[in-house]
Design a protein around this motif. Structure first.
Motif, PDB file in Angstrom:
ATOM      1  N   ARG A 108      48.635  59.149  15.899  1.00  0.00           N
ATOM      2  CA  ARG A 108      48.469  59.280  17.098  1.00  0.00           C
ATOM      3  C   ARG A 108      48.644  60.465  17.802  1.00  0.00           C
ATOM      4  NH1 ARG A 108      48.397  56.341  21.773  1.00  0.00           N
ATOM      5  NH2 ARG A 108      49.384  57.015  23.625  1.00  0.00           N
ATOM      6  N   VAL A 109      49.706  61.234  17.189  1.00  0.00           N
ATOM      7  CA  VAL A 109      50.027  62.571  17.697  1.00  0.00           C
ATOM      8  C   VAL A 109      48.802  63.631  17.259  1.00  0.00           C
ATOM      9  CG1 VAL A 109      51.133  63.448  15.510  1.00  0.00           C
ATOM     10  CG2 VAL A 109      51.744  64.615  17.465  1.00  0.00           C
ATOM     11  N   HIS A 110      48.195  63.513  16.253  1.00  0.00           N
ATOM     12  CA  HIS A 110      46.954  64.260  15.903  1.00  0.00           C
ATOM     13  C   HIS A 110      45.751  64.142  16.957  1.00  0.00           C
ATOM     14  CE1 HIS A 110      48.877  64.344  11.662  1.00  0.00           C
ATOM     15  NE2 HIS A 110      49.247  65.245  12.449  1.00  0.00           N
ATOM     16  N   LYS A 111      45.794  62.886  17.358  1.00  0.00           N
ATOM     17  CA  LYS A 111      44.654  62.586  18.259  1.00  0.00           C
ATOM     18  C   LYS A 111      44.839  63.048  19.443  1.00  0.00           C
ATOM     19  CE  LYS A 111      43.584  58.171  15.887  1.00  0.00           C
ATOM     20  NZ  LYS A 111      43.386  56.445  15.902  1.00  0.00           N
ATOM     21  N   ILE A 112      46.341  62.823  20.216  1.00  0.00           N
ATOM     22  CA  ILE A 112      46.606  63.321  21.413  1.00  0.00           C
ATOM     23  C   ILE A 112      46.429  65.015  21.473  1.00  0.00           C
ATOM     24  CG2 ILE A 112      48.346  63.882  22.803  1.00  0.00           C
ATOM     25  CD1 ILE A 112      49.514  60.998  22.256  1.00  0.00           C
ATOM     26  N   SER A 113      46.754  65.624  20.360  1.00  0.00           N
ATOM     27  CA  SER A 113      46.467  67.084  20.258  1.00  0.00           C
ATOM     28  C   SER A 113      45.146  67.382  20.417  1.00  0.00           C
ATOM     29  CB  SER A 113      47.159  67.601  18.929  1.00  0.00           C
ATOM     30  OG  SER A 113      46.960  69.017  18.643  1.00  0.00           O
ATOM     31  N   ASN A 114      44.430  66.740  19.605  1.00  0.00           N
ATOM     32  CA  ASN A 114      42.673  66.819  19.667  1.00  0.00           C
ATOM     33  C   ASN A 114      42.195  66.882  21.382  1.00  0.00           C
ATOM     34  OD1 ASN A 114      42.639  67.717  17.119  1.00  0.00           O
ATOM     35  ND2 ASN A 114      41.904  65.859  16.325  1.00  0.00           N
ATOM     36  N   VAL A 115      42.791  65.605  21.726  1.00  0.00           N
ATOM     37  CA  VAL A 115      42.091  65.568  23.067  1.00  0.00           C
ATOM     38  C   VAL A 115      42.686  66.606  24.121  1.00  0.00           C
ATOM     39  CG1 VAL A 115      42.184  63.810  25.215  1.00  0.00           C
ATOM     40  CG2 VAL A 115      41.813  62.894  22.639  1.00  0.00           C
ATOM     41  N   ASN A 116      44.066  66.737  23.897  1.00  0.00           N
ATOM     42  CA  ASN A 116      44.480  67.959  24.694  1.00  0.00           C
ATOM     43  C   ASN A 116      43.964  69.113  24.698  1.00  0.00           C
ATOM     44  OD1 ASN A 116      46.531  66.790  26.380  1.00  0.00           O
ATOM     45  ND2 ASN A 116      47.851  66.736  24.593  1.00  0.00           N
ATOM     46  N   LYS A 117      43.305  69.672  23.386  1.00  0.00           N
ATOM     47  CA  LYS A 117      42.364  70.670  23.190  1.00  0.00           C
ATOM     48  C   LYS A 117      41.319  70.737  23.892  1.00  0.00           C
ATOM     49  CE  LYS A 117      44.537  71.871  18.627  1.00  0.00           C
ATOM     50  NZ  LYS A 117      44.239  71.953  17.316  1.00  0.00           N
ATOM     51  N   ALA A 118      40.704  69.465  23.926  1.00  0.00           N
ATOM     52  CA  ALA A 118      39.312  69.295  24.733  1.00  0.00           C
ATOM     53  C   ALA A 118      39.560  69.391  25.986  1.00  0.00           C
ATOM     54  CB  ALA A 118      38.588  67.729  24.354  1.00  0.00           C
ATOM     55  N   LEU A 119      40.589  68.623  26.678  1.00  0.00           N
ATOM     56  CA  LEU A 119      40.882  68.759  28.014  1.00  0.00           C
ATOM     57  C   LEU A 119      41.569  70.090  28.573  1.00  0.00           C
ATOM     58  CD1 LEU A 119      43.051  65.582  28.657  1.00  0.00           C
ATOM     59  CD2 LEU A 119      40.710  65.829  29.186  1.00  0.00           C
ATOM     60  N   ASP A 120      42.023  70.937  27.763  1.00  0.00           N
ATOM     61  CA  ASP A 120      42.255  72.370  28.316  1.00  0.00           C
ATOM     62  C   ASP A 120      41.162  73.069  28.260  1.00  0.00           C
ATOM     63  OD1 ASP A 120      45.424  72.421  26.026  1.00  0.00           O
ATOM     64  OD2 ASP A 120      44.929  71.626  27.983  1.00  0.00           O
ATOM     65  N   PHE A 121      40.251  73.041  27.426  1.00  0.00           N
ATOM     66  CA  PHE A 121      38.837  73.619  27.472  1.00  0.00           C
ATOM     67  C   PHE A 121      38.050  73.462  28.575  1.00  0.00           C
ATOM     68  CE2 PHE A 121      35.494  76.037  25.908  1.00  0.00           C
ATOM     69  CZ  PHE A 121      34.225  75.207  26.364  1.00  0.00           C
ATOM     70  N   ILE A 122      38.271  72.077  29.089  1.00  0.00           N
ATOM     71  CA  ILE A 122      37.631  71.641  30.154  1.00  0.00           C
ATOM     72  C   ILE A 122      38.163  72.514  31.436  1.00  0.00           C
ATOM     73  CG2 ILE A 122      36.896  69.650  31.882  1.00  0.00           C
ATOM     74  CD1 ILE A 122      36.806  68.143  29.396  1.00  0.00           C
ATOM     75  N   ALA A 123      39.480  72.357  31.399  1.00  0.00           N
ATOM     76  CA  ALA A 123      40.245  73.166  32.374  1.00  0.00           C
ATOM     77  C   ALA A 123      39.963  74.580  32.615  1.00  0.00           C
ATOM     78  CB  ALA A 123      41.775  73.055  32.442  1.00  0.00           C
ATOM     79  N   SER A 124      39.689  75.274  31.601  1.00  0.00           N
ATOM     80  CA  SER A 124      39.641  76.510  31.158  1.00  0.00           C
ATOM     81  C   SER A 124      37.989  77.019  32.112  1.00  0.00           C
ATOM     82  CB  SER A 124      39.548  77.013  29.974  1.00  0.00           C
ATOM     83  OG  SER A 124      38.354  76.624  29.364  1.00  0.00           O
ATOM     84  N   LYS A 125      37.480  75.850  32.287  1.00  0.00           N
ATOM     85  CA  LYS A 125      35.957  76.168  32.720  1.00  0.00           C
ATOM     86  C   LYS A 125      36.084  75.997  34.286  1.00  0.00           C
ATOM     87  CE  LYS A 125      33.760  77.237  29.160  1.00  0.00           C
ATOM     88  NZ  LYS A 125      33.398  78.702  28.949  1.00  0.00           N
ATOM     89  N   GLY A 126      37.372  75.853  35.041  1.00  0.00           N
ATOM     90  CA  GLY A 126      37.466  75.840  36.504  1.00  0.00           C
ATOM     91  C   GLY A 126      37.593  74.448  36.905  1.00  0.00           C
ATOM     92  N   VAL A 127      37.719  73.356  35.883  1.00  0.00           N
ATOM     93  CA  VAL A 127      37.884  71.856  36.365  1.00  0.00           C
ATOM     94  C   VAL A 127      39.240  71.608  36.391  1.00  0.00           C
ATOM     95  CG1 VAL A 127      37.106  69.490  35.974  1.00  0.00           C
ATOM     96  CG2 VAL A 127      35.396  71.562  35.537  1.00  0.00           C
ATOM     97  N   LYS A 128      39.809  71.016  37.398  1.00  0.00           N
ATOM     98  CA  LYS A 128      41.052  70.609  37.555  1.00  0.00           C
ATOM     99  C   LYS A 128      41.125  69.220  37.347  1.00  0.00           C
ATOM    100  CE  LYS A 128      42.544  73.930  40.741  1.00  0.00           C
ATOM    101  NZ  LYS A 128      43.284  74.225  42.247  1.00  0.00           N
ATOM    102  N   LEU A 129      41.585  68.747  36.187  1.00  0.00           N
ATOM    103  CA  LEU A 129      41.849  67.176  35.888  1.00  0.00           C
ATOM    104  C   LEU A 129      42.769  66.481  36.321  1.00  0.00           C
ATOM    105  CD1 LEU A 129      40.624  67.786  31.949  1.00  0.00           C
ATOM    106  CD2 LEU A 129      39.246  66.812  33.837  1.00  0.00           C
ATOM    107  N   VAL A 130      42.793  65.837  37.259  1.00  0.00           N
ATOM    108  CA  VAL A 130      43.958  65.068  37.773  1.00  0.00           C
ATOM    109  C   VAL A 130      43.916  63.614  37.425  1.00  0.00           C
ATOM    110  CG1 VAL A 130      44.928  64.351  40.086  1.00  0.00           C
ATOM    111  CG2 VAL A 130      43.464  66.307  39.925  1.00  0.00           C
ATOM    112  N   SER A 131      45.064  63.251  36.832  1.00  0.00           N
ATOM    113  CA  SER A 131      45.411  61.585  36.602  1.00  0.00           C
ATOM    114  C   SER A 131      44.534  61.349  35.049  1.00  0.00           C
ATOM    115  CB  SER A 131      45.039  60.598  37.660  1.00  0.00           C
ATOM    116  OG  SER A 131      45.824  61.022  38.620  1.00  0.00           O
ATOM    117  N   ILE A 132      44.176  62.211  34.395  1.00  0.00           N
ATOM    118  CA  ILE A 132      43.119  62.129  33.357  1.00  0.00           C
ATOM    119  C   ILE A 132      44.112  62.838  32.141  1.00  0.00           C
ATOM    120  CG2 ILE A 132      41.094  62.498  31.857  1.00  0.00           C
ATOM    121  CD1 ILE A 132      39.440  62.161  34.315  1.00  0.00           C
ATOM    122  N   GLY A 133      44.803  61.762  31.411  1.00  0.00           N
ATOM    123  CA  GLY A 133      45.633  62.513  30.237  1.00  0.00           C
ATOM    124  C   GLY A 133      45.165  62.086  28.889  1.00  0.00           C
TER     125      GLY A 133
END
Length: 934
Positions: A108-133
């Motif tokens: 599970r920790v590996h999956k969460i890490s991968n998803v976080n990398k994807a969410l961080d990339f989305i955030a780096s494009k100027g998108v603020k992710l609210v309540s999506i973890g």
């Protein structure tokens, strides 16, 4: 992650239409109304399962349309993204960028890490992710997963859509409306029910690819057929995957907006190329329309201006006609014609003139707003030209009206005088007519000083005239008294008229005194103002000239080539700046004079009739030029500073070049001298000298990088336009010539030594003989040029004991010292013999003898060499003492190649004792040594 995101105040959040949270664009990224929920729908419908089904299907198809580029796809949107691997792959495909390396573990920790990398990339494009973890995605939360995919679609598929300064949802909706506007039964107002009948999709396809759909056969009451047709054609021909089923759309009261937007955005991107072409066409049409409108305005202006100027041209001569009439009736008719002109003909032309100016200003405004050059009317049709012409018309009109009235008054007065010319009363009334009005005039209030003085003179003349008329008034009174005495029937009217004349006479006296006082008071005020005007003019003119000169100097361009020159300019500029405070004081003093005039005018209510008669320089002009001077001073400072910096850089380049040139130039000169000494001195054998010279040549070649470096510095100097350099006497041309001479000299010297070796070896000359030849050559080469002149060469030959022989000529040489030397040595050298030798050693007649030519000559004279006579005697032996030789004898006695060489070149023998095949070996022998043609 959720805690951090929730605590950040700058994040924005909202609830999506399906009840899940979604991301918003961050700071610096425009937010759009597409993020806001629709207000005109019942909130109870937001959790409709049909919408979730449509979003699953649409979002899955959209993701697969990109994932298939990477050779994969998803089946279940909430399950296949749980480990984050395909989510990261999707982001890499749609963004074209590489994400961080994913974790390959199954925990599970590996999956969460991968998803976080994807969410961080989305955030780096100027998108603020609210309540999506990441946890919700890993746990397979459907709403959070759909919200995340919708955020990705917004950012990478919809956000960049822009149509006429609208973006995202508004831009996409406007694009759809524009494209479907010509189609019947299509009214796109939203991204849900407007698309249920399928005609909107079909219209989009038909607008861009009309060959794919027969739009005329579609029916609004058959939505399933319409939708399936559009989806199948899009999938087959436009590479747009089928994201929805027609039944899902038709069977839903309000189709999911996000699903429809995602599907429509695919159509937008598919047809973006056509959109760009249409935009370009619209831009061109817009520009052409503006040009056409402007050109029409220009043509209208030209025509209107031409017509108006032509009317003015025709009207002015009529108004300037001053031919008088003899009768009152004729003058009345002219006055009536003039009134018709003022009432009927002129008003339309006034309106045309006004409209002309309006059109001109409107045209210039449109040209300026559209970045076009200003309109320049044809010559003579400027607004100012028309105003000047109109001013001329009004001037002529004013003069014509005054002339008409004056003419009418003149005729009236003539009629009156014709009736009353014998009556003194009528004469007096005629004289006093207008005198009261004249005396009550305040024309002195707007008159100049010279005009006031003229009015005073005129008033004095009037006073004299007034006194002269005193007798006539007394006579009128006496005549009236006499008429009364004679019981004149109209005595009352006569008495009344007489009383009126007397009262008028008294009033004229009072008005005359009052006018004199007013004229004298005004004269005094105007004299004061005139003195101030004169002082203003005397001080304003030189100050204005100073400012104009200063502006000219401050704007004058300068060309300098040295630090000293720019420092001189800077010093002069600083001296000029030091004069500015005094100049400002002078300016304030000049303005103070003008203010004093204004104070007098305001205090005594003087109506000035014009400007300063002594100068045209106004305070406004002085202030404007002064302000311009103040603005030019810092610009001049900046220009001088920049030029000073440039000259400092140029000086650095001069010093850099001079330092190198002052080293390289003497080095080349030294090397040239050393090579000369090497060629003259006789240290060791010729082979030792050759080796020494080649080592010397190598050291010279190794010096080439410094020459190249100097060339680079010279290139910088040329680019900086530097023309002189006080730090060195060497120019690059000097260095180049010296360097080329150095290379040529060392190469030539090496070649001479090599030739000397060849000569020595070929002629069998000993080293001692070579040294002797060199010593003699050097002794007579007094200028160390490496060559001997004719007289030096002759002296050298005699010093070596060479007997040139007698000559029938004078036997004397040009050099008296050399003649004495020859006589003392017992030699007598003839000019003819010496000329023969000079033709051998100097075949090109350059007037000098090189050391190599000298060696060749001396080796020929001293070595044991073959002669033509010896070769001829040898051939005679082979021929058995015959005067010819045969082919067989040559082939028998000589090697084959040499025998054939002789046979090919010997001429046939033509003597009396000749036999067949006889060859002439005598002429061949002389030809071998250049004494005849071979």
């Amino acid at each position: 992650v959720l805690a951090i995101l929730a605590s950040t105040s700058s994040y924005q959040s909202g609830t999506g239409e399906n009840g899940y949270f979604f991301g918003t664009l961050g700071a610096g990224t425009p937010t759009n109304d597409y993020m806001q929920p629709e207000e005109d729908w019942d909130r109870d419908l937001l959790l409709d399962p049909a919408w979730e089904k449509q979003q699953r299907k649409t979002f899955t198809a959209w993701c697969n349309s990109h994932l298939r580029k990477a050779g994969t796809q998803i089946e279940n949107i909430e399950e296949d993204f749980r480990d984050g691997l395909k989510l990261m792959l999707l982001l890499e495909v749609i963004s074209g960028e590489r994400l961080a390396k994913p974790e390959r573990g199954k925990m599970r920790v590996h999956k969460i890490s991968n998803v976080n990398k994807a969410l961080d990339f989305i955030a780096s494009k100027g998108v603020k992710l609210v309540s999506i973890g990441a946890e919700e995605i890993v746990d397979g939360n459907v709403k959070m997963t759909l919200g995340m995919i919708w955020t990705i679609i917004l950012r990478f598929a919809i956000q960049d859509i822009s149509v006429e300064e609208t973006s995202a949802k508004e831009g996409l909706l406007l694009w759809c409306q524009r494209k479907t506007a010509p189609y019947k039964n299509v009214n796109i107002q939203n991204f849900h029910i407007s698309w249920k009948d399928g005609l909107g999709f079909c219209a989009l396809i038909h607008r861009h690819r009309p060959e794919l759909i027969d739009y005329g056969k579609l029916r609004k009451d058959d939505p399933l057929t319409n939708l399936n047709t559009a989806f199948d054609v899009a999938e087959k021909y436009l590479d747009i995957p089928k994201m929805l089923d027609a039944e899902d759309i038709v069977g839903t009261a309000r189709p999911d907006e996000k699903a429809i937007m995602t599907y429509v955005s695919s159509f937008y991107h598919a047809f973006s190329g056509a959109q760009k072409a249409e935009t370009a066409a619209n831009r061109i049409c817009k520009v052409l329309a503006v040009n056409q409108e402007n050109e029409q305005l220009m043509e209208d202006y030209e025509k209107l201006a031409s017509d108006l100027l032509e009317w003015i041209r025709r009207t002015i001569p009529w108004l300037e006609n001053r031919a008088p009439e003899n009768t009152m009736q004729a003058m009345q008719q002219k006055l009536e014609d003039f009134r018709d002109y003022r009432r009927l003909h002129k008003p339309p032309k006034v309106q045309e003139k006004c409209q002309l100016e309006i059109n001109f200003n409107t045209l210039q405004t449109k040209l300026r707003l559209s970045n076009r050059p200003a309109f320049m009317p044809s010559e003579g049709k400027m607004v100012s030209d028309i105003n000047n012409a109109w001013g001329g018309l009004e001037q002529a009109e004013k003069g014509y009206e005054e002339w008409l009235l004056n003419e009418i008054r003149r005729l009236e007065r003539l009629d009156h005088l014709a009736e009353k010319f014998r009556q003194k009363a009528s004469i007096h009334e005629s004289w006093t007519d207008g005198k009261e009005a004249m005396l009550q005039q305040k024309d002195y209030e707007t008159a100049t000083l010279s005009e006031i003085k003229a009015l005073l003179k005129k008033h004095e003349a009037f006073e004299s005239d007034l006194a002269a008329h005193q007798d006539r008034v007394e006579q009128i009174a006496a005549i009236a008294q006499e008429l009364n005495e004679l019981d004149y029937y109209d005595s009352p009217s006569v008495n009344a008229r007489c009383q009126k004349i007397c009262d008028q006479w008294d009033n004229l006296g009072a008005l005359t005194q009052k006018r004199r006082e007013a004229l004298e008071r005004t004269e005094k005020l105007l004299e004061t103002i005139d003195q101030l005007y004169l002082e203003y003019a005397k001080r304003a003119a030189p100050f204005n000239n100073w400012m104009e000169g200063a502006m000219e100097d401050l704007q004058d361009t300068f060309i300098v080539h040295t630090i000293e020159e720019i420092q001189g300019l800077t010093t002069a500029h600083e001296q000029f700046k030091a004069t500015l405070p005094d100049a400002d004081k002078e300016r304030q003093a000049i303005l103070g004079i003008h203010n004093e005039v204004s104070k007098i005018v305001q205090t005594y209510h003087v109506n000035m009739a014009g400007t300063n008669p002594y100068t045209t320089i106004t305070p406004h002009e002085i202030n404007g030029k002064w302000e311009h001077v103040r603005q030019l001073v810092p610009r001049r400072d900046q220009a001088l500073m920049e030029e000073h910096a440039r000259q400092q850089q140029n000086e650095r380049l001069r010093k850099q070049f001079g330092a190198q040139a002052n080293v390289i130039g003497p080095w080349i000169q030294t090397k040239m001298e050393e090579i000369g000494r090497i060629s003259i001195e006789m240290h060791g054998t010729l082979e030792d000298q050759l080796n020494h010279l080649r080592q010397y040549e190598k050291s010279i070649v190794n010096y080439k990088p410094k020459i190249d470096q100097l060339e680079g510095d010279h290139q910088q100097i040329q680019e900086a336009l530097i023309f002189d350099n006080k730090h060195t006497n060497y120019t690059m041309e000097h260095i180049r010539v010296g360097w080329e001479q150095l290379l040529t000299t060392i190469a030539r010297t090496i070649n001479e030594v090599e030739n000397q070796i060849l000569t020595r070896d070929a002629k069998g000359i000993s080293q001692e003989q070579m040294n002797e030849f060199r010593a003699s050559f050097n002794h007579f080469d007094r200028d160390h040029s490496g060559t001997l002149g004719p007289e030096e060469f002759k002296a050298c030959l005699i010093s070596l004991g060479y007997d040139i022989g007698n000559d029938a000529q004078t036997g004397m040489m040009d050099c008296e010292d050399f003649r004495a030397c020859l006589i003392s040595m017992g030699y007598n050298m003839g000019e003819a013999e010496f000329a023969r030798i000079m033709s051998i050693v100097d075949p090109n007649r350059l007037g000098v003898v090189t050391f190599q030519a000298f060696i060749d000559f001396m080796s020929r004279e001293t070595a044991d060499t073959d002669t033509a006579d010896q070769v001829m005697a040898s051939f005679k032996i082979l021929a058995g003492d015959k005067n010819y030789i045969t082919v067989d004898e040559l082939r028998r006695e000589l090697p084959p190649d040499q025998a054939e060489y002789c046979i090919a070149r010997m001429a046939p023998y033509n003597g009396r004792d000749a036999v067949p095949g006889a060859l002439d070996y005598m002429s061949f022998s002389t030809a071998l040594y250049g004494e005849s043609d071979l």
